[in-house]
Scaffold this motif. Structure first.
Motif, PDB file in Angstrom:
ATOM      1  N   HIS A  60       0.883  -1.161   0.000  1.00 44.52           N
ATOM      2  CA  HIS A  60       0.000   0.000   0.000  1.00 44.52           C
ATOM      3  C   HIS A  60       0.926   1.218   0.000  1.00 44.52           C
ATOM      4  CE1 HIS A  60      -3.053  -2.979   1.000  1.00 44.52           C
ATOM      5  NE2 HIS A  60      -2.174  -3.432   1.874  1.00 44.52           N
ATOM      6  N   PRO A  61       1.187   1.803  -1.190  1.00 41.93           N
ATOM      7  CA  PRO A  61       2.274   2.781  -1.329  1.00 41.93           C
ATOM      8  C   PRO A  61       2.137   4.013  -0.454  1.00 41.93           C
ATOM      9  CG  PRO A  61       1.474   2.063  -3.472  1.00 41.93           C
ATOM     10  CD  PRO A  61       0.508   1.558  -2.463  1.00 41.93           C
ATOM     11  N   PHE A  62       0.901   4.429  -0.146  1.00 38.28           N
ATOM     12  CA  PHE A  62       0.705   5.721   0.488  1.00 38.28           C
ATOM     13  C   PHE A  62       0.092   5.642   1.882  1.00 38.28           C
ATOM     14  CE2 PHE A  62       0.161   6.256  -4.169  1.00 38.28           C
ATOM     15  CZ  PHE A  62       1.348   6.923  -4.406  1.00 38.28           C
ATOM     16  N   THR A 105       5.401  -1.142   2.363  1.00 41.75           N
ATOM     17  CA  THR A 105       6.053  -2.396   2.735  1.00 41.75           C
ATOM     18  C   THR A 105       5.419  -3.568   1.991  1.00 41.75           C
ATOM     19  OG1 THR A 105       6.671  -1.628   4.947  1.00 41.75           O
ATOM     20  CG2 THR A 105       6.495  -4.006   4.632  1.00 41.75           C
ATOM     21  N   TRP A 106       6.249  -4.345   1.312  1.00 34.25           N
ATOM     22  CA  TRP A 106       5.759  -5.552   0.655  1.00 34.25           C
ATOM     23  C   TRP A 106       5.413  -6.593   1.710  1.00 34.25           C
ATOM     24  CZ3 TRP A 106       4.288  -5.685  -4.203  1.00 34.25           C
ATOM     25  CH2 TRP A 106       4.892  -4.844  -5.148  1.00 34.25           C
ATOM     26  N   HIS A 107       4.215  -7.191   1.603  1.00 29.29           N
ATOM     27  CA  HIS A 107       3.814  -8.213   2.561  1.00 29.29           C
ATOM     28  C   HIS A 107       2.841  -9.181   1.912  1.00 29.29           C
ATOM     29  CE1 HIS A 107       0.661  -5.113   2.913  1.00 29.29           C
ATOM     30  NE2 HIS A 107      -0.158  -6.108   3.206  1.00 29.29           N
ATOM     31  N   ALA A 108       2.792 -10.380   2.458  1.00 34.40           N
ATOM     32  CA  ALA A 108       1.807 -11.355   2.005  1.00 34.40           C
ATOM     33  C   ALA A 108       0.468 -11.051   2.650  1.00 34.40           C
ATOM     34  CB  ALA A 108       2.261 -12.767   2.386  1.00 34.40           C
ATOM     35  N   PRO A 109      -0.639 -11.405   2.000  1.00 33.48           N
ATOM     36  CA  PRO A 109      -1.927 -11.341   2.698  1.00 33.48           C
ATOM     37  C   PRO A 109      -1.830 -12.156   3.989  1.00 33.48           C
ATOM     38  CG  PRO A 109      -2.252 -11.740   0.354  1.00 33.48           C
ATOM     39  CD  PRO A 109      -0.780 -11.845   0.598  1.00 33.48           C
ATOM     40  N   GLU A 157      -3.527   3.056  -6.438  1.00 33.94           N
ATOM     41  CA  GLU A 157      -2.921   3.870  -5.377  1.00 33.94           C
ATOM     42  C   GLU A 157      -3.183   3.282  -3.996  1.00 33.94           C
ATOM     43  OE1 GLU A 157      -3.238   8.056  -7.903  1.00 33.94           O
ATOM     44  OE2 GLU A 157      -4.394   7.831  -6.062  1.00 33.94           O
ATOM     45  N   ASP A 158      -4.283   2.545  -3.863  1.00 36.21           N
ATOM     46  CA  ASP A 158      -4.602   1.937  -2.567  1.00 36.21           C
ATOM     47  C   ASP A 158      -3.849   0.625  -2.355  1.00 36.21           C
ATOM     48  OD1 ASP A 158      -6.304   3.914  -1.692  1.00 36.21           O
ATOM     49  OD2 ASP A 158      -8.102   2.960  -2.488  1.00 36.21           O
ATOM     50  N   CYS A 159      -3.692  -0.167  -3.398  1.00 38.22           N
ATOM     51  CA  CYS A 159      -3.062  -1.482  -3.235  1.00 38.22           C
ATOM     52  C   CYS A 159      -2.448  -1.924  -4.550  1.00 38.22           C
ATOM     53  CB  CYS A 159      -4.089  -2.513  -2.758  1.00 38.22           C
ATOM     54  SG  CYS A 159      -3.399  -4.165  -2.444  1.00 38.22           S
ATOM     55  N   GLN A 160      -1.224  -2.440  -4.478  1.00 37.88           N
ATOM     56  CA  GLN A 160      -0.538  -3.004  -5.632  1.00 37.88           C
ATOM     57  C   GLN A 160      -0.156  -4.440  -5.307  1.00 37.88           C
ATOM     58  OE1 GLN A 160       2.775  -0.374  -6.271  1.00 37.88           O
ATOM     59  NE2 GLN A 160       1.473   1.373  -6.763  1.00 37.88           N
ATOM     60  N   GLU A 161      -0.392  -5.359  -6.237  1.00 39.10           N
ATOM     61  CA  GLU A 161      -0.112  -6.776  -6.017  1.00 39.10           C
ATOM     62  C   GLU A 161       0.840  -7.300  -7.081  1.00 39.10           C
ATOM     63  OE1 GLU A 161      -3.846  -8.769  -6.107  1.00 39.10           O
ATOM     64  OE2 GLU A 161      -4.407  -8.173  -4.070  1.00 39.10           O
ATOM     65  N   ILE A 162       1.620  -8.299  -6.698  1.00 40.92           N
ATOM     66  CA  ILE A 162       2.492  -8.972  -7.664  1.00 40.92           C
ATOM     67  C   ILE A 162       2.493 -10.462  -7.351  1.00 40.92           C
ATOM     68  CG2 ILE A 162       4.646  -8.689  -6.347  1.00 40.92           C
ATOM     69  CD1 ILE A 162       5.919  -8.002  -9.150  1.00 40.92           C
ATOM     70  N   THR A 163       2.367 -11.277  -8.395  1.00 40.48           N
ATOM     71  CA  THR A 163       2.355 -12.727  -8.262  1.00 40.48           C
ATOM     72  C   THR A 163       3.770 -13.261  -8.410  1.00 40.48           C
ATOM     73  OG1 THR A 163       0.132 -12.806  -9.216  1.00 40.48           O
ATOM     74  CG2 THR A 163       1.365 -14.864  -9.162  1.00 40.48           C
ATOM     75  N   ASP A 192      13.092  -6.797 -16.683  1.00 43.18           N
ATOM     76  CA  ASP A 192      13.594  -6.228 -17.920  1.00 43.18           C
ATOM     77  C   ASP A 192      12.970  -4.873 -18.251  1.00 43.18           C
ATOM     78  OD1 ASP A 192      15.377  -6.309 -20.057  1.00 43.18           O
ATOM     79  OD2 ASP A 192      13.877  -7.090 -21.434  1.00 43.18           O
ATOM     80  N   ARG A 193      12.391  -4.247 -17.275  1.00 43.20           N
ATOM     81  CA  ARG A 193      11.912  -2.879 -17.469  1.00 43.20           C
ATOM     82  C   ARG A 193      11.721  -2.240 -16.098  1.00 43.20           C
ATOM     83  NH1 ARG A 193       7.327  -6.014 -18.386  1.00 43.20           N
ATOM     84  NH2 ARG A 193       5.486  -5.460 -17.141  1.00 43.20           N
ATOM     85  N   ALA A 194      11.874  -0.962 -16.042  1.00 40.55           N
ATOM     86  CA  ALA A 194      11.730  -0.272 -14.759  1.00 40.55           C
ATOM     87  C   ALA A 194      10.266  -0.278 -14.340  1.00 40.55           C
ATOM     88  CB  ALA A 194      12.233   1.163 -14.869  1.00 40.55           C
ATOM     89  N   PRO A 195       9.977  -0.677 -13.121  1.00 39.09           N
ATOM     90  CA  PRO A 195       8.573  -0.687 -12.681  1.00 39.09           C
ATOM     91  C   PRO A 195       8.077   0.733 -12.437  1.00 39.09           C
ATOM     92  CG  PRO A 195      10.003  -1.255 -10.862  1.00 39.09           C
ATOM     93  CD  PRO A 195      10.889  -1.139 -12.070  1.00 39.09           C
ATOM     94  N   PRO A 196       6.924   1.076 -12.964  1.00 40.92           N
ATOM     95  CA  PRO A 196       6.379   2.413 -12.679  1.00 40.92           C
ATOM     96  C   PRO A 196       5.968   2.523 -11.226  1.00 40.92           C
ATOM     97  CG  PRO A 196       4.763   1.076 -13.822  1.00 40.92           C
ATOM     98  CD  PRO A 196       6.032   0.275 -13.806  1.00 40.92           C
ATOM     99  N   TYR A 197       6.125   3.656 -10.672  1.00 41.18           N
ATOM    100  CA  TYR A 197       5.729   3.881  -9.289  1.00 41.18           C
ATOM    101  C   TYR A 197       4.782   5.066  -9.264  1.00 41.18           C
ATOM    102  CZ  TYR A 197       6.153   4.461  -4.222  1.00 41.18           C
ATOM    103  OH  TYR A 197       5.889   4.543  -2.876  1.00 41.18           O
ATOM    104  N   PRO A 198       3.697   4.975  -8.553  1.00 41.22           N
ATOM    105  CA  PRO A 198       2.689   6.048  -8.641  1.00 41.22           C
ATOM    106  C   PRO A 198       3.053   7.303  -7.865  1.00 41.22           C
ATOM    107  CG  PRO A 198       1.963   4.368  -7.118  1.00 41.22           C
ATOM    108  CD  PRO A 198       3.217   3.857  -7.738  1.00 41.22           C
ATOM    109  N   THR A 199       4.238   7.824  -8.137  1.00 43.59           N
ATOM    110  CA  THR A 199       4.635   9.110  -7.575  1.00 43.59           C
ATOM    111  C   THR A 199       5.102   9.984  -8.729  1.00 43.59           C
ATOM    112  OG1 THR A 199       5.351   8.102  -5.491  1.00 43.59           O
ATOM    113  CG2 THR A 199       6.174  10.310  -5.987  1.00 43.59           C
ATOM    114  N   PRO A 200       4.400  11.025  -9.060  1.00 46.10           N
ATOM    115  CA  PRO A 200       4.757  11.823 -10.239  1.00 46.10           C
ATOM    116  C   PRO A 200       6.079  12.561 -10.036  1.00 46.10           C
ATOM    117  CG  PRO A 200       3.043  12.932  -8.976  1.00 46.10           C
ATOM    118  CD  PRO A 200       3.241  11.576  -8.344  1.00 46.10           C
TER     119      PRO A 200
END
Length: 315
Positions: A131-133, A246-250, A273-279, A170-178
């Motif tokens: 949760h980035p923010f 902080t990256w965390h598991a459910p 902006e509320d939640c980002q997930e990665i598998t 293989d690519r820079a991950p976008p981050y939701p901070t302008p």
């Protein structure tokens, strides 16, 4: 951002959840008198004061709540929300010998034949989120601190630098901070001079994030650092706050019955902006993916295998 990332074979031992061991990821909320650590191992207790006409002891600032939505691209304001998660026990798979090494604990020798009457089961970590923010606080309800048949795991990972993340996908991950470049006024330029022509300050003011607890500061655009992922076991006497980003598991409940969690955070209703997930997807050379090793005694209580309070771990 990418929806998945490859991961190596990693097996993670379980640690005791303490404020000192968890400090880079967030805060642990607990009554110091109920801490599983001995008095000599405990962190200094939070400030306390008398309350309720002397019938209660009030501990101050037991966690750090952050609302960083002013950094979000949408600029949509957030509000404090309180939800309830009813978390059912997770399915575990039987233990199978593996050549995977425990992450962050490569110097520990976990002998496959040296856990006696312990039962070992495995939990596959298949998804991480952040949760980035906002911070996010999980408060268990109805779970005794002495409960032996139901507990919960807190699984977290540091954040990789953006350059390291590029190697993984293989690519820079976008981050939701302008990253907005704006024209600086003459006043802005002079404001950096010291001594300042506008104030009596001899030094520039500290960045706004230095006033935050380290775990509550923005973590940056990186993907999770899987080689340093960690797993902690919590008692019913402990609540936990994940720092913003902080990256965390459910939440992972282990045992016989569900646990009700009251969850406190900020949210603005914008999904990314509320939640980002990665598998996490095991790479082609991986025997398995990211796995937590869960050893339990005859009563079902999870045993600590690394860090402070560990048992049956060989240094």
């Amino acid at each position: 951002m990418p929806t998945s990332m490859p991961c190596p074979s990693i097996r993670i031992p379980v640690e005791l959840l303490t404020q000192s061991s968890f400090s880079q990821f967030g805060t642990v909320i607990e009554n110091p008198a109920h801490s599983p650590l001995s008095r000599s191992q405990r962190s200094p207790p939070p400030k306390a004061t008398s309350a309720n006409q002397g019938s209660a002891l009030k501990f101050l600032d037991v966690t750090h709540l952050s609302n960083l939505y002013n950094l979000a691209p949408s600029k949509k304001s957030a509000k404090a929300v309180m939800n309830m998660f009813v978390c059912a026990p997770r399915d575990l798979r039987p233990h199978e010998p593996s050549e995977s090494m425990p992450s962050s604990w490569g110097d520990l020798d976990f002998d496959e034949d040296d856990y006696g009457n312990m039962d070992r089961e495995l939990f596959d970590v298949q998804i991480l989120e952040r949760h980035p923010f906002t911070t996010q606080t999980f408060i268990p309800m109805g779970l005794s601190g002495n409960e032996r048949h139901t507990q919960y795991l807190v699984i977290v990972a540091p954040t990789l630098p953006a350059s390291g993340s590029r190697r993984h996908v293989d690519r820079a991950p976008p981050y939701p901070t302008p990253n907005v470049k704006k024209q600086k006024s003459i006043k802005d330029l002079f404001a950096k001079a010291r001594p300042s022509p506008f104030t009596n300050e001899a030094a520039p003011p500290p960045p706004q994030f230095t006033r935050l607890h380290p775990s509550a500061r923005p973590k940056g655009p990186g993907l999770p650092d899987l080689k340093n992922i960690r797993a902690f076991v919590a008692t019913g006497n402990q609540a936990v706050t994940y720092g913003a980003g902080t990256w965390h598991a459910p939440m992972v409940v282990i045992g016989e019955r569900p646990i009700d969690f009251v969850v406190v955070q900020f949210a603005n209703g914008v999904g990314i902006e509320d939640c980002q997930e990665i598998t996490l997807v095991p790479d082609k050379n991986a025997e398995e993916g990211v796995v937590v090793m869960i050893d339990s005694d005859n009563s079902g209580r999870v045993q600590v295998k690394a860090g402070v309070g560990s048992v049956n771990a060989k240094l």
